[in-house]
Write a protein that holds these residues in place. Structure first.
Motif, mmCIF file in Angstrom:
data_model
loop_
_atom_site.group_PDB
_atom_site.id
_atom_site.type_symbol
_atom_site.label_atom_id
_atom_site.label_comp_id
_atom_site.label_asym_id
_atom_site.label_seq_id
_atom_site.Cartn_x
_atom_site.Cartn_y
_atom_site.Cartn_z
ATOM 1 N N GLU A 43 12.676 25.325 -101.792
ATOM 2 C CA GLU A 43 13.125 26.690 -101.519
ATOM 3 C C GLU A 43 14.073 27.171 -102.621
ATOM 4 O O GLU A 43 14.937 26.441 -103.086
ATOM 5 C CB GLU A 43 13.835 26.736 -100.159
ATOM 6 N N GLY A 44 13.864 28.412 -103.052
ATOM 7 C CA GLY A 44 14.748 29.024 -104.027
ATOM 8 C C GLY A 44 14.491 28.619 -105.470
ATOM 9 O O GLY A 44 15.317 28.893 -106.349
ATOM 10 N N ILE A 45 13.351 27.981 -105.728
ATOM 11 C CA ILE A 45 13.051 27.534 -107.089
ATOM 12 C C ILE A 45 12.899 28.742 -108.021
ATOM 13 O O ILE A 45 12.412 29.802 -107.608
ATOM 14 C CB ILE A 45 11.758 26.665 -107.108
ATOM 15 N N LYS A 46 13.302 28.592 -109.274
ATOM 16 C CA LYS A 46 13.223 29.693 -110.247
ATOM 17 C C LYS A 46 12.469 29.259 -111.498
ATOM 18 O O LYS A 46 12.372 28.053 -111.800
ATOM 19 C CB LYS A 46 14.630 30.142 -110.642
ATOM 20 N N LYS A 47 11.930 30.221 -112.217
ATOM 21 C CA LYS A 47 11.267 29.933 -113.493
ATOM 22 C C LYS A 47 12.237 29.235 -114.432
ATOM 23 O O LYS A 47 13.427 29.561 -114.467
ATOM 24 C CB LYS A 47 10.759 31.230 -114.137
ATOM 25 N N GLY A 48 11.715 28.258 -115.153
ATOM 26 C CA GLY A 48 12.545 27.528 -116.108
ATOM 27 C C GLY A 48 13.187 26.284 -115.538
ATOM 28 O O GLY A 48 13.661 25.432 -116.295
ATOM 29 N N GLU A 49 13.206 26.166 -114.206
ATOM 30 C CA GLU A 49 13.769 24.962 -113.600
ATOM 31 C C GLU A 49 12.773 23.803 -113.699
ATOM 32 O O GLU A 49 11.565 24.000 -113.815
ATOM 33 C CB GLU A 49 14.143 25.218 -112.143
ATOM 34 N N LYS A 50 13.298 22.611 -113.641
ATOM 35 C CA LYS A 50 12.448 21.422 -113.777
ATOM 36 C C LYS A 50 12.248 20.735 -112.430
ATOM 37 O O LYS A 50 13.128 20.746 -111.573
ATOM 38 C CB LYS A 50 13.076 20.440 -114.778
ATOM 39 N N LEU A 51 11.062 20.145 -112.284
ATOM 40 C CA LEU A 51 10.724 19.398 -111.072
ATOM 41 C C LEU A 51 10.090 18.073 -111.466
ATOM 42 O O LEU A 51 9.321 17.988 -112.429
ATOM 43 C CB LEU A 51 9.734 20.185 -110.199
ATOM 44 N N SER A 52 10.399 17.026 -110.697
ATOM 45 C CA SER A 52 9.767 15.720 -110.900
ATOM 46 C C SER A 52 8.551 15.639 -109.978
ATOM 47 O O SER A 52 8.694 15.740 -108.751
ATOM 48 C CB SER A 52 10.759 14.602 -110.576
ATOM 49 N N VAL A 53 7.360 15.503 -110.557
ATOM 50 C CA VAL A 53 6.124 15.532 -109.771
ATOM 51 C C VAL A 53 5.171 14.411 -110.215
ATOM 52 O O VAL A 53 5.290 13.876 -111.316
ATOM 53 C CB VAL A 53 5.396 16.891 -109.918
ATOM 54 N N PHE A 54 4.238 14.098 -109.336
ATOM 55 C CA PHE A 54 3.166 13.148 -109.634
ATOM 56 C C PHE A 54 1.882 13.954 -109.785
ATOM 57 O O PHE A 54 1.613 14.880 -109.006
ATOM 58 C CB PHE A 54 3.025 12.127 -108.501
ATOM 59 N N ILE A 55 1.058 13.594 -110.777
ATOM 60 C CA ILE A 55 -0.172 14.338 -111.053
ATOM 61 C C ILE A 55 -1.395 13.521 -110.629
ATOM 62 O O ILE A 55 -1.552 12.360 -111.030
ATOM 63 C CB ILE A 55 -0.280 14.683 -112.557
ATOM 64 N N TYR A 56 -2.263 14.145 -109.820
ATOM 65 C CA TYR A 56 -3.532 13.515 -109.440
ATOM 66 C C TYR A 56 -4.590 14.607 -109.336
ATOM 67 O O TYR A 56 -4.400 15.698 -109.869
ATOM 68 C CB TYR A 56 -3.379 12.706 -108.154
ATOM 69 N N ARG A 57 -5.738 14.328 -108.727
ATOM 70 C CA ARG A 57 -6.792 15.327 -108.595
ATOM 71 C C ARG A 57 -7.023 15.644 -107.117
ATOM 72 O O ARG A 57 -7.005 14.730 -106.273
ATOM 73 C CB ARG A 57 -8.094 14.857 -109.244
ATOM 74 N N ASP A 58 -7.249 16.925 -106.826
ATOM 75 C CA ASP A 58 -7.488 17.328 -105.436
ATOM 76 C C ASP A 58 -8.948 17.100 -105.065
ATOM 77 O O ASP A 58 -9.734 16.550 -105.855
ATOM 78 C CB ASP A 58 -7.055 18.780 -105.205
ATOM 79 N N SER A 59 -9.349 17.512 -103.859
ATOM 80 C CA SER A 59 -10.710 17.289 -103.372
ATOM 81 C C SER A 59 -11.758 18.031 -104.187
ATOM 82 O O SER A 59 -12.944 17.728 -104.119
ATOM 83 C CB SER A 59 -10.815 17.681 -101.889
ATOM 84 N N SER A 60 -11.322 19.040 -104.971
ATOM 85 C CA SER A 60 -12.239 19.770 -105.856
ATOM 86 C C SER A 60 -12.186 19.219 -107.284
ATOM 87 O O SER A 60 -12.711 19.835 -108.212
ATOM 88 C CB SER A 60 -11.888 21.261 -105.859
#
Length: 279
Positions: A43-60
């Protein structure tokens, strides 16, 4: 470059109704961004902010980001539960919305729903994340153990040529050599073993047997119990064919003869007319 199968820190490039697009920098072009779905956006995320995420592939089969942490990442090993099986492979619960595919050709035994398996995560030829039970090349060779130490591990593969491959502590490379691998082993078996050697490359050589005097008592007890299961009358003696002894007792002929000799000495059995009788 956005990397598949690993956790990384990315920048919010664009905010849309259904989520945010992330890239390596705020100036990343659309083709170099990945979507983090709206339900996972803080909530409240803004452009330019950083996030730690994991990358995978969806069902498509599209690249997708998640803030969830999967149970294993690219090149790592972990124990995962089988969520579903099919003719082409199995699907494993690895903590993300889409289950992880374990192709049939990457299995080392028949799998059943609900069981747990040791697997590694890799990228296949179609650039998809998949699991493999053939974990030999993913195991570590820097264990803290020395010759003579007792360890526990899980059987992950069995070779007619080499023996029984074991993942000590679910992560260190080890082998019970063919000549030592007396008994019936199955993939998934958990074993207590003794380290007989630490090779120059760090891989461990194991024996499932205890030191000789301990092993003799264990073998003798096992043989005596099985004779009792035959209602006290074993239909063959220690001159039986090695394959018969292996099938019934999981012992070599020499180990069986030693165990029978020990039981005779203790007057627990007698040999008569080509049979063994419990006393």
């Amino acid at each position: 470059m956005i990397k598949l199968g690993v956790k990384q820190e990315l920048t919010v490039v664009k905010i849309v109704d259904f989520g945010v697009y992330l890239g390596e920098s705020q100036q990343a072009e659309d083709k170099d961004t990945v979507l983090l779905p709206g339900k996972q956006v803080p909530e409240g995320i803004k452009k330019g902010e950083k996030l730690s995420v994991f990358i995978y592939r969806d069902s498509s089969d599209r690249l997708i980001a998640t803030v969830r942490v999967p149970k294993i990442a690219l090149g790592q090993i972990g124990v995962l539960k089988v969520a579903q099986t099919s003719r082409i492979g199995a699907f494993l619960d690895w903590g993300l919305e889409k289950d992880l595919f374990l192709p049939y050709k990457e299995q080392t035994k028949k799998l059943h729903e609900g069981e747990e398996v040791l697997v590694a995560l890799y990228i296949d030829k179609s650039s998809r994340l998949c699991a493999t039970m053939k974990v030999y090349h993913y195991l570590q060779t820097d264990s803290p153990y020395a010759q003579g130490d007792n360890v526990t591990g899980v059987v992950y593969e069995i070779s007619d040529n080499f023996g029984v491959f074991v993942a000590v502590d679910y992560k260190y490379s080890a082998l019970i050599p063919k000549q030592e691998a007396q008994g019936n082993y199955k993939v998934g078996d958990e074993l207590s073993c003794r380290i007989t050697a630490v090779r120059e490359d760090g891989k461990l050589t194991l024996s499932a047997k205890q030191k000789a005097y301990i092993q003799l008592h264990e073998d003798a007890e096992s043989v005596y119990e099985i004779i009792q299961e035959f209602e006290g009358e074993l239909p063959f003696d220690d001159k039986a064919a090695p394959e018969v002894i292996q099938r019934e007792f999981g012992l070599s002929k020499n180990a069986f003869k030693r165990a029978v000799g020990h039981l005779l000495k203790e007057k627990k059995i007698e040999l008569k007319n080509g049979k063994i009788y419990a006393l």
